[in-house]
Design an enzyme around this catalytic site. Structure first.
Site, mmCIF file in Angstrom:
data_model
loop_
_atom_site.group_PDB
_atom_site.id
_atom_site.type_symbol
_atom_site.label_atom_id
_atom_site.label_comp_id
_atom_site.label_asym_id
_atom_site.label_seq_id
_atom_site.Cartn_x
_atom_site.Cartn_y
_atom_site.Cartn_z
ATOM 1 N NE ARG A 230 -4.269 -0.585 -0.365
ATOM 2 C CZ ARG A 230 -4.349 -1.540 -1.292
ATOM 3 N NH1 ARG A 230 -3.271 -1.924 -1.961
ATOM 4 N NH2 ARG A 230 -5.496 -2.120 -1.582
ATOM 5 C CG ASP A 254 1.858 -2.132 -8.143
ATOM 6 O OD1 ASP A 254 1.818 -1.699 -9.314
ATOM 7 O OD2 ASP A 254 0.953 -2.817 -7.641
ATOM 8 C CD GLU A 259 -2.310 3.823 -5.733
ATOM 9 O OE1 GLU A 259 -3.315 3.277 -6.236
ATOM 10 O OE2 GLU A 259 -1.448 3.217 -5.098
ATOM 11 C CG HIS A 278 -2.691 -0.134 -7.277
ATOM 12 N ND1 HIS A 278 -3.204 0.556 -6.216
ATOM 13 C CD2 HIS A 278 -2.846 -1.447 -6.951
ATOM 14 C CE1 HIS A 278 -3.675 -0.274 -5.303
ATOM 15 N NE2 HIS A 278 -3.457 -1.513 -5.736
HETATM 16 N N1 LIG Z 1 -0.480 -4.004 -5.295
HETATM 17 C C1 LIG Z 1 -1.631 -4.614 -5.366
HETATM 18 O O1 LIG Z 1 -2.320 -4.537 -6.377
HETATM 19 C C2 LIG Z 1 -2.103 -5.455 -4.248
HETATM 20 C C3 LIG Z 1 -1.821 -5.111 -2.942
HETATM 21 N N2 LIG Z 1 -2.284 -5.887 -1.903
HETATM 22 C C4 LIG Z 1 -1.917 -5.479 -0.535
HETATM 23 O O2 LIG Z 1 -0.958 -6.411 -0.030
HETATM 24 C C5 LIG Z 1 -0.990 -6.390 1.401
HETATM 25 C C6 LIG Z 1 -0.882 -7.793 1.971
HETATM 26 O O3 LIG Z 1 -1.992 -8.573 1.585
HETATM 27 P P1 LIG Z 1 -2.204 -10.088 2.120
HETATM 28 O O4 LIG Z 1 -0.915 -10.815 2.119
HETATM 29 O O5 LIG Z 1 -3.351 -10.626 1.372
HETATM 30 O O6 LIG Z 1 -2.662 -9.787 3.617
HETATM 31 P P2 LIG Z 1 -2.562 -10.768 4.894
HETATM 32 O O7 LIG Z 1 -3.543 -10.247 5.876
HETATM 33 O O8 LIG Z 1 -2.650 -12.202 4.477
HETATM 34 O O9 LIG Z 1 -1.077 -10.505 5.446
HETATM 35 C C7 LIG Z 1 -0.672 -9.307 6.052
HETATM 36 C C8 LIG Z 1 0.370 -9.661 7.119
HETATM 37 O O10 LIG Z 1 0.886 -8.447 7.669
HETATM 38 C C9 LIG Z 1 1.127 -8.680 9.069
HETATM 39 N N3 LIG Z 1 1.199 -7.405 9.761
HETATM 40 C C10 LIG Z 1 0.190 -6.607 10.202
HETATM 41 N N4 LIG Z 1 0.702 -5.507 10.783
HETATM 42 C C11 LIG Z 1 2.057 -5.613 10.701
HETATM 43 C C12 LIG Z 1 3.135 -4.782 11.136
HETATM 44 N N5 LIG Z 1 2.896 -3.623 11.758
HETATM 45 N N6 LIG Z 1 4.401 -5.203 10.881
HETATM 46 C C13 LIG Z 1 4.640 -6.366 10.233
HETATM 47 N N7 LIG Z 1 3.661 -7.210 9.834
HETATM 48 C C14 LIG Z 1 2.394 -6.821 10.063
HETATM 49 C C15 LIG Z 1 -0.031 -9.552 9.504
HETATM 50 O O11 LIG Z 1 0.303 -10.312 10.659
HETATM 51 C C16 LIG Z 1 -0.199 -10.457 8.290
HETATM 52 O O12 LIG Z 1 0.530 -11.673 8.455
HETATM 53 C C17 LIG Z 1 -2.278 -5.629 1.754
HETATM 54 O O13 LIG Z 1 -1.907 -4.294 2.086
HETATM 55 C C18 LIG Z 1 -3.050 -5.590 0.465
HETATM 56 O O14 LIG Z 1 -3.924 -4.503 0.401
HETATM 57 C C19 LIG Z 1 -3.013 -7.025 -2.110
HETATM 58 C C20 LIG Z 1 -3.320 -7.414 -3.391
HETATM 59 C C21 LIG Z 1 -2.915 -6.637 -4.561
HETATM 60 O O1 LIG Z 2 -6.519 -6.088 -3.789
HETATM 61 C C1 LIG Z 2 -5.836 -5.117 -3.437
HETATM 62 O O2 LIG Z 2 -5.627 -4.809 -2.247
HETATM 63 C C2 LIG Z 2 -5.241 -4.266 -4.474
HETATM 64 O O3 LIG Z 2 -4.466 -3.405 -4.146
HETATM 65 C C3 LIG Z 2 -5.656 -4.439 -5.885
HETATM 66 O O4 LIG Z 2 -6.178 -3.212 -6.346
HETATM 67 P P1 LIG Z 2 -7.030 -3.147 -7.698
HETATM 68 O O5 LIG Z 2 -8.208 -4.043 -7.523
HETATM 69 O O6 LIG Z 2 -6.143 -3.625 -8.801
HETATM 70 O O7 LIG Z 2 -7.410 -1.715 -7.866
#
Ligand SMILES: NC(=O)C1=CN([C@@H]2O[C@H](COP(=O)(O)OP(=O)(O)OC[C@H]3O[C@@H](n4cnc5c(N)ncnc54)[C@H](O)[C@@H]3O)[C@@H](O)[C@H]2O)C=CC1
Ligand SMILES: O=C(O)C(=O)COP(=O)(O)O
Length: 526
Positions: A230, A254, A259, A278
């Site tokens: 994020r 990314d 944004e 993104h």
């Molecule tokens: N660039 C993109 O398009 C995408 C971005 N994302 C983002 O990726 C991130 C991770 O997603 P997931 O793996 O599905 O989530 P998840 O909930 O499976 O994993 C997140 C992890 O972060 C840990 N965490 C929470 N606070 C923390 C801290 N202060 N320090 C260290 N670790 C901490 C949690 O314990 C958890 O294990 C989210 O922010 C999500 O929005 C997800 C999908 C696409």
């Molecule tokens: O699933 C997420 O958290 C993402 O960041 C993906 O974002 P998007 O659906 O591609 O706009």
């Protein structure tokens, strides 16, 4: 017929599902004022990260029953306002995990081999093989911040590429990290030792600007950082300055604080920085997955059925919930408390349902205890639907026992957690069917209602100790709202539970444990 507004680009597979039960309008690129003007007509809104669903939008959505986020992050939705207005918010927790992990890995390799700039130079007509000497990732150290779903997949692939893996995640057990092949370390050590750092954490008040000038200064000058999680977790001006000054070797981003990315120093940097708009979730496969996952949930809710990945409401029947509601609150509070006493990285949770709670109907209390236990890690993203799965993924073992013999209360709940600060236990019951009371901490009987800020001490029961602690807290301007001592035998070990009006200032815990007779002190926020 219901009406659904789709305000970001969604795969047709999702639109087809919605069309089974509703009239679907796809209107992307709406300005906030335009969205506000039309949202009142719709029963459901389906979005990705492009639409900001603010309090104003939700309040204008007088017919809204559900907001579906076709992806993971719900930080663009005002979830508390939606909850207050009884609107279900759902997401797709796993639909784009692989896409986001692969994007982070692609960014790491592209950075290492200067692929974007090398490609641009060939397309310009050049044949420059000397400006693009890269680095191998083989045998290098990858530091993963956040070992959840995406972080774990990145780990598995990076391991296969021969990388050494460090991880920082205060809410993951050592056992779980070992299974994934990662060594859990503190964040400072990760920043000092990693050649590549990749972020996979949610954006929360605690993680905003987690990476700043101070953390960047800890990195090796040859190290690179990747953010596909994020925007706003990295302070962008500090990052641009560190890359420009050669304090770190590069970065790949990314996601951005704002944004679409506007005017930014990041744009003027050279091949050491890669920026993508993104794109983490932008694969055909992920878009089909998230569109189907979320459209099915919107369809079900419009048909009056429960949603499987609601981020803001329990997936339990209303009759069960009504009966158990006060006990659910008790279980959540105790889970949150014992998780903090045990130090966050919990490996084992023992749940003992006592007295009238020892019936099969009380199963939701185990889920509620887990929801409380995981609250510090996941905040509003943990709910009754996902708490058990999230706990399992974190390697938390849950042992459930039932003991029908009533103790001092008709029904009570005892939780014992083992984490990085050892094993701790709490027991609680309801007074007058509603009021939550802590009745035991670490085996010491007490009787206090929980409060937002609490301090617990383990000390020897001896004259003067309460006065000394009171004066010490007073000297730090900490106001005590209530205080109680629990002991098993006179002048033996004892526990003190204090409710305080404000969070404890930094450094005071160390001072408290210096008071003669006080062995340990813990503070919690509930
Ligand atoms: N660039 C993109 O398009 C995408 C971005 N994302 C983002 O990726 C991130 C991770 O997603 P997931 O793996 O599905 O989530 P998840 O909930 O499976 O994993 C997140 C992890 O972060 C840990 N965490 C929470 N606070 C923390 C801290 N202060 N320090 C260290 N670790 C901490 C949690 O314990 C958890 O294990 C989210 O922010 C999500 O929005 C997800 C999908 C696409
Ligand atoms: O699933 C997420 O958290 C993402 O960041 C993906 O974002 P998007 O659906 O591609 O706009």
């Amino acid at each position: 017929m219901s009406k659904v507004l789709v305000s970001d680009p969604i795969d047709q597979a999702g639109i087809d599902i919605l069309s089974q039960v509703a009239t679907v309008d796809v209107k992307t690129g709406l300005k906030p004022a335009e969205l506000k003007e039309i949202i009142g007509e719709y029963d459901a809104l389906m979005i990705r990260s492009g639409t900001r669903v603010t309090q104003e939008i939700i309040e204008a959505g007088t017919q809204l029953k559900i907001i579906g986020r076709a992806g993971v992050g719900v930080d663009n939705v005002d979830v508390p306002t939606a909850t207050r207005r009884g609107i279900v918010v759902v997401n797709s927790p796993e639909g784009n995990t692989i896409a986001a992990a692969e994007h982070a890995l692609a960014m790491m390799l592209a950075l290492s081999r200067h692929i974007p700039d090398a490609n641009a130079s060939v397309k310009r007509g050049a044949w420059d093989r000397n400006s693009f000497i890269g680095a191998e990732v083989y045998k290098k150290t990858l530091g993963i911040v956040g070992l959840g779903k995406i972080g774990s997949h990145v780990a598995a692939v990076a391991k296969a590429m021969g990388m050494k893996l460090l991880a920082y995640d205060p809410f993951i057990s050592n056992e779980r990290a070992e299974q994934i092949g990662c060594q859990l370390v503190e964040m400072d050590l990760l920043f000092q030792q990693a050649d590549y750092i990749t972020l996979h954490i949610p954006k929360t008040p605690e993680t905003t600007h987690l990476i700043n000038a101070v953390t960047l200064a800890k990195m090796k000058p040859t190290a690179r950082i990747i953010n596909c999680a994020r925007g706003g977790i990295i302070e962008e001006t500090a990052l641009a300055a560190a890359v420009k000054a050669g304090k770190i070797a590069g970065a790949a981003l990314d996601v951005f604080e704002s944004e679409p990315l506007g005017e930014s120093d990041l744009r003027s940097l050279g091949k050491e920085i890669i920026l993508t708009p993104h794109l983490g979730a932008s694969t055909t496969e992920a878009q089909v997955n998230v569109a189907i996952d979320v459209a099915e949930q919107i369809r079900d809710v419009l048909l009056g059925l429960p949603a499987r990945s609601a981020v803001n409401i329990p997936g339990l029947g209303p009759d069960v919930l009504e009966e158990l509601k006060p006990y659910m609150q008790l279980a959540e509070t105790l889970g949150n408390l014992v998780g903090q006493l045990a130090g966050g990285r919990v490996e084992l949770l023992n749940v003992r349902l006592q007295g009238e709670l020892a019936t099969n109907k009380s199963q939701p209390l185990v889920v509620a205890s887990l929801k409380g236990l995981l609250y510090q890690a996941l905040r509003e993203r943990v709910n009754y639907v996902n708490a058990s799965i999230e706990a399992k993924e974190r390697g938390i073992r849950v042992i459930e026992t039932r003991d029908a013999s009533a103790r001092d209360y008709a029904g009570s709940l005892h939780l014992e957690a083992t984490g990085s600060l050892g094993t701790h236990s709490v027991t609680g019951a309801l007074l007058g069917d509603k009021e939550i009371h802590l009745t035991d901490v670490d085996g010491f009987p007490i009787n206090v209602p929980p409060s937002k800020y609490m301090l617990f001490t383990l000390h020897r029961d001896m004259p003067g100790i309460i006065g000394k602690l009171g004066s010490l807290l007073g000297s730090f301007n900490v106001n005590i709202a209530s205080m109680q001592v629990g002991r098993k035998i006179v002048r033996g070990d004892a526990v003190m539970a204090l409710s305080i009006d404000d969070p404890l200032p930094d450094g005071i815990l160390a001072e408290i444990t210096k008071v003669p007779g006080i062995r340990d002190a813990f503070t919690v926020t509930l």
